[in-house]
Design a protein around this motif. Structure first.
Motif, PDB file in Angstrom:
ATOM      1  N   SER A 154       0.825  -1.203   0.000  1.00 39.19           N
ATOM      2  CA  SER A 154       0.000   0.000   0.000  1.00 39.19           C
ATOM      3  C   SER A 154       0.858   1.251   0.000  1.00 39.19           C
ATOM      4  N   GLN A 155       1.920   1.247   0.795  1.00 37.29           N
ATOM      5  CA  GLN A 155       2.784   2.425   0.838  1.00 37.29           C
ATOM      6  C   GLN A 155       3.394   2.716  -0.519  1.00 37.29           C
ATOM      7  N   VAL A 156       3.960   1.704  -1.169  1.00 36.49           N
ATOM      8  CA  VAL A 156       4.593   1.912  -2.470  1.00 36.49           C
ATOM      9  C   VAL A 156       3.575   2.375  -3.501  1.00 36.49           C
ATOM     10  N   HIS A 157       2.439   1.706  -3.584  1.00 37.97           N
ATOM     11  CA  HIS A 157       1.509   2.000  -4.671  1.00 37.97           C
ATOM     12  C   HIS A 157       0.696   3.265  -4.421  1.00 37.97           C
ATOM     13  N   CYS A 158       0.371   3.568  -3.191  1.00 35.69           N
ATOM     14  CA  CYS A 158      -0.291   4.852  -2.915  1.00 35.69           C
ATOM     15  C   CYS A 158       0.631   6.018  -3.249  1.00 35.69           C
ATOM     16  N   ASN A 159       1.907   5.878  -2.911  1.00 38.10           N
ATOM     17  CA  ASN A 159       2.853   6.954  -3.202  1.00 38.10           C
ATOM     18  C   ASN A 159       3.148   7.055  -4.690  1.00 38.10           C
ATOM     19  N   MET A 160       3.131   5.930  -5.407  1.00 37.35           N
ATOM     20  CA  MET A 160       3.262   5.987  -6.859  1.00 37.35           C
ATOM     21  C   MET A 160       2.084   6.718  -7.487  1.00 37.35           C
ATOM     22  N   VAL A 186      10.532   4.382  -5.555  1.00 36.52           N
ATOM     23  CA  VAL A 186       9.565   4.577  -4.478  1.00 36.52           C
ATOM     24  C   VAL A 186       9.765   3.446  -3.470  1.00 36.52           C
ATOM     25  N   GLU A 187       9.969   3.807  -2.201  1.00 32.02           N
ATOM     26  CA  GLU A 187      10.472   2.874  -1.188  1.00 32.02           C
ATOM     27  C   GLU A 187       9.439   2.535  -0.113  1.00 32.02           C
ATOM     28  N   SER A 188       9.599   1.342   0.462  1.00 31.95           N
ATOM     29  CA  SER A 188       8.869   0.992   1.677  1.00 31.95           C
ATOM     30  C   SER A 188       9.635  -0.068   2.456  1.00 31.95           C
ATOM     31  N   TYR A 189       9.667   0.116   3.752  1.00 30.32           N
ATOM     32  CA  TYR A 189      10.011  -0.979   4.668  1.00 30.32           C
ATOM     33  C   TYR A 189       9.004  -0.940   5.806  1.00 30.32           C
ATOM     34  N   ILE A 190       8.370  -2.076   6.054  1.00 26.42           N
ATOM     35  CA  ILE A 190       7.412  -2.205   7.145  1.00 26.42           C
ATOM     36  C   ILE A 190       7.870  -3.330   8.068  1.00 26.42           C
ATOM     37  N   GLY A 191       8.237  -2.953   9.286  1.00 21.65           N
ATOM     38  CA  GLY A 191       8.618  -3.908  10.315  1.00 21.65           C
ATOM     39  C   GLY A 191       8.436  -3.250  11.666  1.00 21.65           C
ATOM     40  N   ALA A 192       7.723  -3.903  12.554  1.00 18.50           N
ATOM     41  CA  ALA A 192       7.401  -3.288  13.845  1.00 18.50           C
ATOM     42  C   ALA A 192       8.646  -3.148  14.712  1.00 18.50           C
ATOM     43  N   ASP A 193       8.689  -2.079  15.494  1.00 18.00           N
ATOM     44  CA  ASP A 193       9.735  -1.918  16.492  1.00 18.00           C
ATOM     45  C   ASP A 193       9.668  -3.096  17.463  1.00 18.00           C
ATOM     46  N   GLY A 194      10.763  -3.854  17.583  1.00 18.85           N
ATOM     47  CA  GLY A 194      10.780  -5.037  18.420  1.00 18.85           C
ATOM     48  C   GLY A 194      10.232  -6.272  17.735  1.00 18.85           C
ATOM     49  N   GLY A 195       9.826  -6.165  16.461  1.00 17.03           N
ATOM     50  CA  GLY A 195       9.277  -7.303  15.742  1.00 17.03           C
ATOM     51  C   GLY A 195      10.353  -8.266  15.276  1.00 17.03           C
ATOM     52  N   THR A 196       9.920  -9.390  14.734  1.00 13.20           N
ATOM     53  CA  THR A 196      10.856 -10.439  14.323  1.00 13.20           C
ATOM     54  C   THR A 196      10.917 -10.614  12.812  1.00 13.20           C
ATOM     55  N   GLN A 197      10.168  -9.821  12.052  1.00 16.46           N
ATOM     56  CA  GLN A 197      10.219  -9.916  10.597  1.00 16.46           C
ATOM     57  C   GLN A 197       9.714  -8.614   9.988  1.00 16.46           C
ATOM     58  N   GLY A 198      10.067  -8.401   8.722  1.00 16.26           N
ATOM     59  CA  GLY A 198       9.672  -7.177   8.040  1.00 16.26           C
ATOM     60  C   GLY A 198       9.635  -7.389   6.543  1.00 16.26           C
ATOM     61  N   LYS A 229      10.324  -5.513   2.754  1.00 15.88           N
ATOM     62  CA  LYS A 229      10.978  -4.447   1.985  1.00 15.88           C
ATOM     63  C   LYS A 229      10.490  -4.520   0.544  1.00 15.88           C
ATOM     64  N   LEU A 230       9.952  -3.398   0.032  1.00 14.48           N
ATOM     65  CA  LEU A 230       9.515  -3.287  -1.355  1.00 14.48           C
ATOM     66  C   LEU A 230      10.027  -1.969  -1.931  1.00 14.48           C
ATOM     67  N   GLU A 231      10.279  -1.982  -3.233  1.00  9.10           N
ATOM     68  CA  GLU A 231      10.770  -0.773  -3.922  1.00  9.10           C
ATOM     69  C   GLU A 231      10.481  -0.921  -5.399  1.00  9.10           C
ATOM     70  N   GLN A 232       9.986   0.152  -6.010  1.00  6.71           N
ATOM     71  CA  GLN A 232       9.658   0.132  -7.427  1.00  6.71           C
ATOM     72  C   GLN A 232      10.345   1.291  -8.134  1.00  6.71           C
ATOM     73  N   GLN A 233      10.955   1.005  -9.281  1.00  7.48           N
ATOM     74  CA  GLN A 233      11.663   1.999 -10.084  1.00  7.48           C
ATOM     75  C   GLN A 233      10.712   2.522 -11.156  1.00  7.48           C
ATOM     76  N   VAL A 234      10.584   3.858 -11.254  1.00  8.64           N
ATOM     77  CA  VAL A 234       9.577   4.467 -12.117  1.00  8.64           C
ATOM     78  C   VAL A 234      10.177   5.652 -12.874  1.00  8.64           C
ATOM     79  N   VAL A 235       9.453   6.093 -13.895  1.00  6.07           N
ATOM     80  CA  VAL A 235       9.787   7.322 -14.607  1.00  6.07           C
ATOM     81  C   VAL A 235       8.572   8.244 -14.540  1.00  6.07           C
TER      82      VAL A 235
END
Length: 409
Positions: free
Chosen positions: A297-303, A370-382, A384-390
């Motif tokens: 959602s973060q990547v595509h909303c920002n795109m 356009v970047e995203s990393y979602i991982g909770a503070d103190g969490g055990t997994q996260g 990472k997504l990123e899309q290259q655009v023009v």
């Protein structure tokens, strides 16, 4: 427009052959550098950064090594004259580039090359730089330099040269991509996609992170690529926080596996794609699906938000809001420019604006990740997504068809 791809906008501008593309791109890039020199009323720029040298001249010689060892340098004048001090017995790297270049022998004054003679050699270097500059720009004093150690700076200033920050010229020069550059970038991206596909085929429990990462390198080198800037691949609990580089850890069934290509591929253009996968044939857990849904959602909303004419500040203010529990581990920026490597601009999160933000305006022809990393503070997994655009007149267009895990959403 976020669902559109480069193929939708590039077919009308595809040149007939690679050499024609390269000729056009070389002329375009050199002209962009000259425009910046004229804009800043600067007679010339002295380049040490191997990526800047590649951009301005398309010459390349051991880029990673020369990035650490300043053993080749180039002076580009506002009138287009190029003088190059090329590394030992390497004049052939200029063959076929079409430049009317004056080649000279460099003077290297790093301690590795000069030992206790550093100061003497730096003075010899400085005397030649001053002589060349005054010969071809008589009466001028302003010289841009992208990278220079203290001894060199002191010598030039002592002898009446006023120095200007060369990166402040080169980054804007590199900002807007020509149609030919997009074709060359596309070749790099197709190579990255082959590497990603190979990684996907080899992904299984029992393989190490290093073994998996080697597949991207294999396809890059095999197809004429150059190097990879980072080792950002992590699995399991090493996916949180982000920025663990790949290791000998053995992948386990049910792990998340995340990576960031940071790949300098064919033609010297960077392919910067991040994806997150599941290790093994199972289904993602509810937590993994939630993390992925948020990052997607973060990547595509920002795109969808990204438009030419929008200011960096406006984009930051309107960007997708990260839920509170994920803010601390946020990625370092919302988006950044991309070309031969990561480039200007870097767009700060709103929470970081006071300390790290700066304004500017998005323009048609900019290429952005356009970047995203979602991982909770103190969490055990996260995730990472990123899309290259023009950026086109109509908005944001993806440069890669590399798939997302849409069945997790």
């Amino acid at each position: 427009m976020a669902g559109h791809h480069l193929s939708d906008v590039s077919s009308a501008v595809e040149p007939d052959n690679k050499e024609a593309i390269l000729r056009d791109v070389r002329a375009y890039r050199l002209a962009r550098v000259q425009e910046q020199l004229v804009k800043h009323q600067c007679a010339a720029i002295l380049l040490y950064d191997p990526v800047n040298i590649r951009y301005a001249t398309d010459s390349s010689n051991m880029q990673v090594w020369s990035g650490r060892n300043p053993a080749r340098y180039v002076m580009v004048f506002a009138n287009g004259r190029i003088i190059a001090w090329e590394f030992h017995s390497s004049d052939h790297v200029w063959d076929g580039l079409g430049h009317d270049v004056e080649l000279r022998h460099p003077i290297s004054w790093t301690f590795f090359n000069a030992g206790p003679e550093v100061e003497r050699r730096a003075e010899a270097w400085g005397a030649e730089i001053v002589d060349v500059f005054r010969k071809h720009a008589p009466g001028e004093r302003l010289l841009a330099v992208d990278r220079l150690d203290p001894l060199g700076t002191a010598y030039l200033e002592k002898h009446g040269i006023t120095l200007l920050d060369g990166q402040a010229l080169m980054e804007p020069a590199r900002l807007i991509k020509s149609a030919g550059e997009l074709v060359l970038m596309g070749e790099s991206l197709r190579t990255a996609e082959k590497g990603i596909e190979r990684m996907r085929r080899e992904l299984r429990p029992g393989i190490t992170e290093n073994d998996l990462w080697a597949n991207l390198h294999y396809e890059n080198i095999r197809h004429g690529g150059e190097w990879i800037e980072t080792r950002l691949l992590a699995s399991g609990d090493r996916t949180n926080p982000w920025m663990h580089e790949c290791s000998s850890r053995v992948l386990q069934k049910g792990d998340l596996l995340a990576f960031d290509t940071d790949m300098v591929g064919p033609n010297g253009y960077c392919s910067d794609i991040s994806r997150t996968w599941l290790v093994g044939d199972g289904k993602p857990s509810d937590e993994q699906r939630k993390l992925y849904d948020l990052a997607y959602s973060q990547v595509h909303c920002n795109m969808d938000l990204l438009q030419p004419g929008m200011t960096f500040r406006e984009f930051s203010e309107k960007a997708w809001k990260i839920p509170d529990q994920y803010v601390k581990n946020r990625y370092c920026c919302l988006a950044h420019g991309i070309g031969m490597v990561d480039e200007y601009p870097s767009i700060a999160h709103q929470v970081d604006w006071e300390s790290a933000g700066y304004d500017g305006r998005f323009e048609v022809g900019m290429t952005v990740c356009v970047e995203s990393y979602i991982g909770a503070d103190g969490g055990t997994q996260g995730v990472k997504l990123e899309q290259q655009v023009v950026l086109t007149e109509h908005g944001c267009v993806s440069l890669t068809d590399c798939s997302f895990e849409t069945d997790w959403l």
